[in-house]
Design a protein around this motif. Structure first.
Motif, mmCIF file in Angstrom:
data_model
loop_
_atom_site.group_PDB
_atom_site.id
_atom_site.type_symbol
_atom_site.label_atom_id
_atom_site.label_comp_id
_atom_site.label_asym_id
_atom_site.label_seq_id
_atom_site.Cartn_x
_atom_site.Cartn_y
_atom_site.Cartn_z
ATOM 1 N N ARG A 1 0.848 -1.207 0.000
ATOM 2 C CA ARG A 1 0.000 0.000 0.000
ATOM 3 C C ARG A 1 0.881 1.254 0.000
ATOM 4 O O ARG A 1 0.584 2.249 0.656
ATOM 5 N N ASP A 2 1.976 1.220 -0.741
ATOM 6 C CA ASP A 2 2.964 2.294 -0.746
ATOM 7 C C ASP A 2 2.528 3.389 -1.715
ATOM 8 O O ASP A 2 2.495 3.170 -2.934
ATOM 9 N N PRO A 3 2.188 4.600 -1.216
ATOM 10 C CA PRO A 3 1.718 5.650 -2.123
ATOM 11 C C PRO A 3 2.780 6.093 -3.114
ATOM 12 O O PRO A 3 2.469 6.507 -4.223
ATOM 13 N N THR A 4 4.062 6.009 -2.710
ATOM 14 C CA THR A 4 5.129 6.380 -3.639
ATOM 15 C C THR A 4 5.146 5.418 -4.820
ATOM 16 O O THR A 4 5.225 5.834 -5.984
ATOM 17 N N GLY A 5 5.077 4.126 -4.522
ATOM 18 C CA GLY A 5 5.072 3.139 -5.595
ATOM 19 C C GLY A 5 3.843 3.238 -6.475
ATOM 20 O O GLY A 5 3.923 3.133 -7.712
ATOM 21 N N VAL A 6 2.676 3.445 -5.862
ATOM 22 C CA VAL A 6 1.435 3.564 -6.631
ATOM 23 C C VAL A 6 1.478 4.798 -7.530
ATOM 24 O O VAL A 6 1.145 4.728 -8.727
ATOM 25 N N GLY A 7 1.892 5.930 -6.974
ATOM 26 C CA GLY A 7 1.960 7.153 -7.766
ATOM 27 C C GLY A 7 2.938 7.028 -8.922
ATOM 28 O O GLY A 7 2.669 7.480 -10.042
ATOM 29 N N LEU A 8 4.106 6.401 -8.656
ATOM 30 C CA LEU A 8 5.097 6.228 -9.714
ATOM 31 C C LEU A 8 4.558 5.325 -10.823
ATOM 32 O O LEU A 8 4.700 5.629 -12.016
ATOM 33 N N THR A 9 3.937 4.224 -10.442
ATOM 34 C CA THR A 9 3.378 3.312 -11.445
ATOM 35 C C THR A 9 2.326 4.011 -12.301
ATOM 36 O O THR A 9 2.360 3.947 -13.543
ATOM 37 N N ASN A 10 1.393 4.687 -11.653
ATOM 38 C CA ASN A 10 0.318 5.363 -12.370
ATOM 39 C C ASN A 10 0.882 6.448 -13.286
ATOM 40 O O ASN A 10 0.477 6.575 -14.449
ATOM 41 N N GLY A 11 1.828 7.216 -12.779
ATOM 42 C CA GLY A 11 2.394 8.292 -13.579
ATOM 43 C C GLY A 11 3.138 7.789 -14.803
ATOM 44 O O GLY A 11 2.982 8.323 -15.910
ATOM 45 N N VAL A 12 3.960 6.749 -14.630
ATOM 46 C CA VAL A 12 4.755 6.235 -15.746
ATOM 47 C C VAL A 12 3.860 5.609 -16.817
ATOM 48 O O VAL A 12 4.033 5.860 -18.018
ATOM 49 N N VAL A 13 2.888 4.779 -16.398
ATOM 50 C CA VAL A 13 2.035 4.134 -17.413
ATOM 51 C C VAL A 13 1.129 5.155 -18.094
ATOM 52 O O VAL A 13 0.799 4.995 -19.282
ATOM 53 N N SER A 14 0.720 6.213 -17.385
ATOM 54 C CA SER A 14 -0.119 7.235 -18.008
ATOM 55 C C SER A 14 0.654 7.987 -19.087
ATOM 56 O O SER A 14 0.194 8.126 -20.228
ATOM 57 N N ALA A 15 1.848 8.476 -18.724
ATOM 58 C CA ALA A 15 2.656 9.207 -19.698
ATOM 59 C C ALA A 15 3.102 8.294 -20.828
ATOM 60 O O ALA A 15 3.041 8.662 -22.012
ATOM 61 N N GLY A 16 3.551 7.085 -20.472
ATOM 62 C CA GLY A 16 3.998 6.156 -21.498
ATOM 63 C C GLY A 16 2.884 5.755 -22.444
ATOM 64 O O GLY A 16 3.077 5.681 -23.669
ATOM 65 N N GLY A 17 1.697 5.492 -21.898
ATOM 66 C CA GLY A 17 0.577 5.110 -22.743
ATOM 67 C C GLY A 17 0.191 6.215 -23.705
ATOM 68 O O GLY A 17 -0.046 5.967 -24.899
ATOM 69 N N MET A 18 0.151 7.456 -23.226
ATOM 70 C CA MET A 18 -0.231 8.576 -24.073
ATOM 71 C C MET A 18 0.772 8.759 -25.216
ATOM 72 O O MET A 18 0.402 8.934 -26.384
ATOM 73 N N GLY A 19 2.076 8.707 -24.872
ATOM 74 C CA GLY A 19 3.098 8.900 -25.899
ATOM 75 C C GLY A 19 3.181 7.754 -26.883
ATOM 76 O O GLY A 19 3.283 7.959 -28.100
ATOM 77 N N LEU A 20 3.121 6.526 -26.381
ATOM 78 C CA LEU A 20 3.208 5.365 -27.272
ATOM 79 C C LEU A 20 1.993 5.260 -28.181
ATOM 80 O O LEU A 20 2.103 4.773 -29.313
ATOM 81 N N GLY A 21 0.838 5.690 -27.705
ATOM 82 C CA GLY A 21 -0.340 5.647 -28.553
ATOM 83 C C GLY A 21 -0.153 6.451 -29.827
ATOM 84 O O GLY A 21 -0.500 5.995 -30.932
ATOM 85 N N VAL A 22 0.398 7.655 -29.691
ATOM 86 C CA VAL A 22 0.650 8.498 -30.859
ATOM 87 C C VAL A 22 1.760 7.901 -31.720
ATOM 88 O O VAL A 22 1.641 7.806 -32.948
ATOM 89 N N LEU A 23 2.871 7.482 -31.072
ATOM 90 C CA LEU A 23 4.032 6.995 -31.822
ATOM 91 C C LEU A 23 3.717 5.706 -32.584
ATOM 92 O O LEU A 23 4.042 5.577 -33.779
ATOM 93 N N VAL A 24 3.088 4.742 -31.922
ATOM 94 C CA VAL A 24 2.791 3.467 -32.574
ATOM 95 C C VAL A 24 1.780 3.661 -33.699
ATOM 96 O O VAL A 24 1.911 3.086 -34.792
ATOM 97 N N SER A 25 0.759 4.481 -33.460
ATOM 98 C CA SER A 25 -0.223 4.736 -34.507
ATOM 99 C C SER A 25 0.436 5.389 -35.715
ATOM 100 O O SER A 25 0.172 5.007 -36.868
ATOM 101 N N ALA A 26 1.316 6.370 -35.474
ATOM 102 C CA ALA A 26 2.019 7.025 -36.578
ATOM 103 C C ALA A 26 2.914 6.042 -37.327
ATOM 104 O O ALA A 26 3.018 6.087 -38.561
ATOM 105 N N ALA A 27 3.565 5.125 -36.603
ATOM 106 C CA ALA A 27 4.420 4.115 -37.239
ATOM 107 C C ALA A 27 3.591 3.168 -38.108
ATOM 108 O O ALA A 27 4.006 2.794 -39.210
ATOM 109 N N PHE A 28 2.413 2.778 -37.643
ATOM 110 C CA PHE A 28 1.532 1.923 -38.448
ATOM 111 C C PHE A 28 1.137 2.633 -39.741
ATOM 112 O O PHE A 28 1.120 2.018 -40.818
#
Length: 546
Positions: free
Chosen positions: A140-167
């Protein structure tokens, strides 16, 4: 009326381990944002195919954003009621349906339908999955939860554009294959959600009613920092998702969608990296530093637009992205530490309402104005406004640092709470009784479980506190968990304190002559909810519409 859930043969099923389930719900957050960004590089193809104006494309995006906001407002706390797993299954099923509509779309009308369904489902998925992250984290570590949520949110947003453009650049059928890939990924996530354990033990009936986003008192200061951080960070993301690909075409003198995708990924990728590097920064400090970096990045991008410099544009995207990541991480860490368990879905919904308002409103306004004003003047205006907003956010976040009280903090004597207020509020809660101790100290219990009591300081307490020992009436209340306790102690040390006797125990001490009556009522309700039987607590929440 609520229902008790008892184990039946249908409930005894094979489930994922908590660690795998944690990774699954993190993946759902990233995948939902990946899907939300996937259509962005395709807007050029849609515009040419159906002769669409920038205003129409902006309305298509607005349909998605308002769908998210509608779900968060109407059904934000539904996963607190019926459980995380069923909500995730419904959300993932709807996201698969939206993906099929995108694949088959043969007119702009179907784009509106697909974006609407996608928005409604994304709101459900983000609220439930973000709450489940806190539920399923091994410590129940808020640091770990916040880091996970932040990284997957930013990564998902960026990869969505990049992968779609590559396709679009490298593969045939560009209006179909990106969505085929999405459909496969959603099907995998849906299969995993079928096997995930349900972290919400006691559930109640579904109630879909419009609700004002509510944040319990233990989480309010943390929510303020979170709202400030996500406002400054997601606003730049929305502007670049809306106008970034078109601007990159002009600065790099190419219509290659992959170039626009790379420029957006520079923002999101540096955001994810910055979160990993600065994962231990204090939340308020992250909001301050991240917002300053955001303002600097936006200044560089505005300069790039004015001077037609692709180098400055990329530098601004990287610097602004780093600020995006740190500010967003600080927001999530501040919030994850302070949310009581029974409010996780509701509070995360309120958080994402702020986030999507910041993501969508600048993008929508810029999309409407780009036709009469032109691309570059619009970007210069909105970039300057967002940069200035980020500096305001940095100043406001600085004022939330520990030890600083808001202006007008001192209470009038008539505003101070009394023991009569404590007694009146506590006894108004269901099944509460007052049972004085052997020393005739008043105590309030729900179903024989103590949730509030007078707690005069003892000699050991006074010695431990030294000059900081208060001389007025002291109320002790239970809190949901140690995270909620730490949040109260950090956010308002003039009201809340503790002693070594209470180390490791989920309770806070309250200077009764420093707390307003309204805040006292919310504190006692939270204490009562932490101790009341789940059935009784759910009945109370249902009856109060919380």
């Amino acid at each position: 009326m609520t229902t008790d859930l008892t184990l039946t043969t249908a409930d005894v099923r094979r489930t994922l381990s908590p660690r795998v389930a944690y990774a699954l719900v993190a993946g759902v957050i990233g995948l939902a944002l990946f899907a939300s960004a996937t259509p962005s590089p395709l807007y050029g193809a849609y515009r040419e195919l159906w002769d669409l104006s920038p205003v129409v494309l902006t309305l298509v995006y607005a349909t998605y954003a308002f769908g998210v906001l509608a779900t968060l407002t109407l059904a934000g706390r539904v996963s607190d009621q019926v459980g995380r797993r069923p909500v995730l299954l419904v959300a993932l099923g709807a996201l698969m349906a939206a993906t099929v509509v995108f694949m088959l779309a043969d007119s702009v009308g179907w784009l509106f339908v697909a974006r609407a369904v996608q928005g409604l489902a994304t709101g459900l998925a983000l609220a439930a999955a973000s709450a489940a992250l806190i539920d399923l984290h091994p410590r129940r570590d808020p640091t770990g939860v916040g880091l996970t949520n932040g990284v997957v949110s930013a990564g998902g947003m960026g990869l969505g554009v990049l992968v779609s453009a590559a396709f679009i650049e490298l593969l045939p059928a560009p209006r179909v294959l990106p969505y085929v890939a999405l459909l496969v990924l959603f099907a995998v996530a849906f299969s995993g959600a079928l096997l995930m354990p349900e972290p919400v033990v006691c559930r109640s009936r579904l109630r879909l009613i419009p609700q004002r986003p509510g944040v319990p008192p233990a989480a309010r200061s943390a929510f303020l920092v979170a709202a400030l951080g996500v406002t400054s960070s997601w606003s730049i993301g929305g502007l670049l998702l809306s106008l970034g690909p078109q601007l990159a075409d002009g600065l790099f003198h190419t219509t290659d969608p992959l170039v626009g995708g790379v420029s957006v990924f520079a923002l999101a990728g540096s955001a994810a990296m910055a979160q990993l590097v600065f994962s231990r920064t204090q939340p308020w400090a992250g909001a301050v530093a991240g917002s300053v970096a955001l303002a600097t990045g936006m200044a560089l991008i505005v300069m790039a637009v004015s001077s037609d410099s692709s180098v400055l544009y990329l530098a601004g995207a990287v610097v602004g992205g780093a600020g995006f990541g740190v500010a967003f991480l600080g927001a999530l860490r501040a919030l994850s530490a302070a949310i009581p368990a029974e409010h996780r879905g509701a509070v995360m919904s309120a958080f994402y309402i702020v986030a999507y308002a910041a993501l969508s409103l600048p993008a929508i306004l810029a999309g409407v104005l780009v036709t009469p004003l032109g691309l570059r003047p619009t970007f210069e205006i909105f970039g300057s406004v967002i940069g200035a907003l980020a500096l305001v956010v940095a100043f406001l976040a600085w004022r939330t640092r520990p030890g600083v009280q808001p202006q007008g903090y001192n209470l009038r004597v008539s505003d101070m709470a009394t023991w009569d207020d404590v007694r009146r509020i506590a006894l108004a809660l269901p099944e509460t009784t007052e049972q004085p101790s052997r020393e005739e100290v008043p105590r309030w219990r729900v179903k024989d479980k103590l949730f509030a009591w007078e707690r005069p300081l003892r000699r050991a307490d006074v010695e431990a506190l030294g000059d900081a020992a208060p001389d007025g009436a002291i109320l002790a209340t239970r809190v949901a968990d140690l995270g909620a306790k730490e949040a109260l102690l950090a956010d308002d040390p003039d009201v809340y304190f503790t002693t070594p006797h209470f180390n490791g125990y989920p309770a806070v001490l309250v200077r009764l002559n420093r707390i307003a009556e309204a805040e006292l009522e919310e504190l006692l309700v939270e204490a009562w909810l932490a101790r009341a039987p789940k059935r009784l607590a759910n009945e109370y929440l249902d009856a109060s519409g919380s």
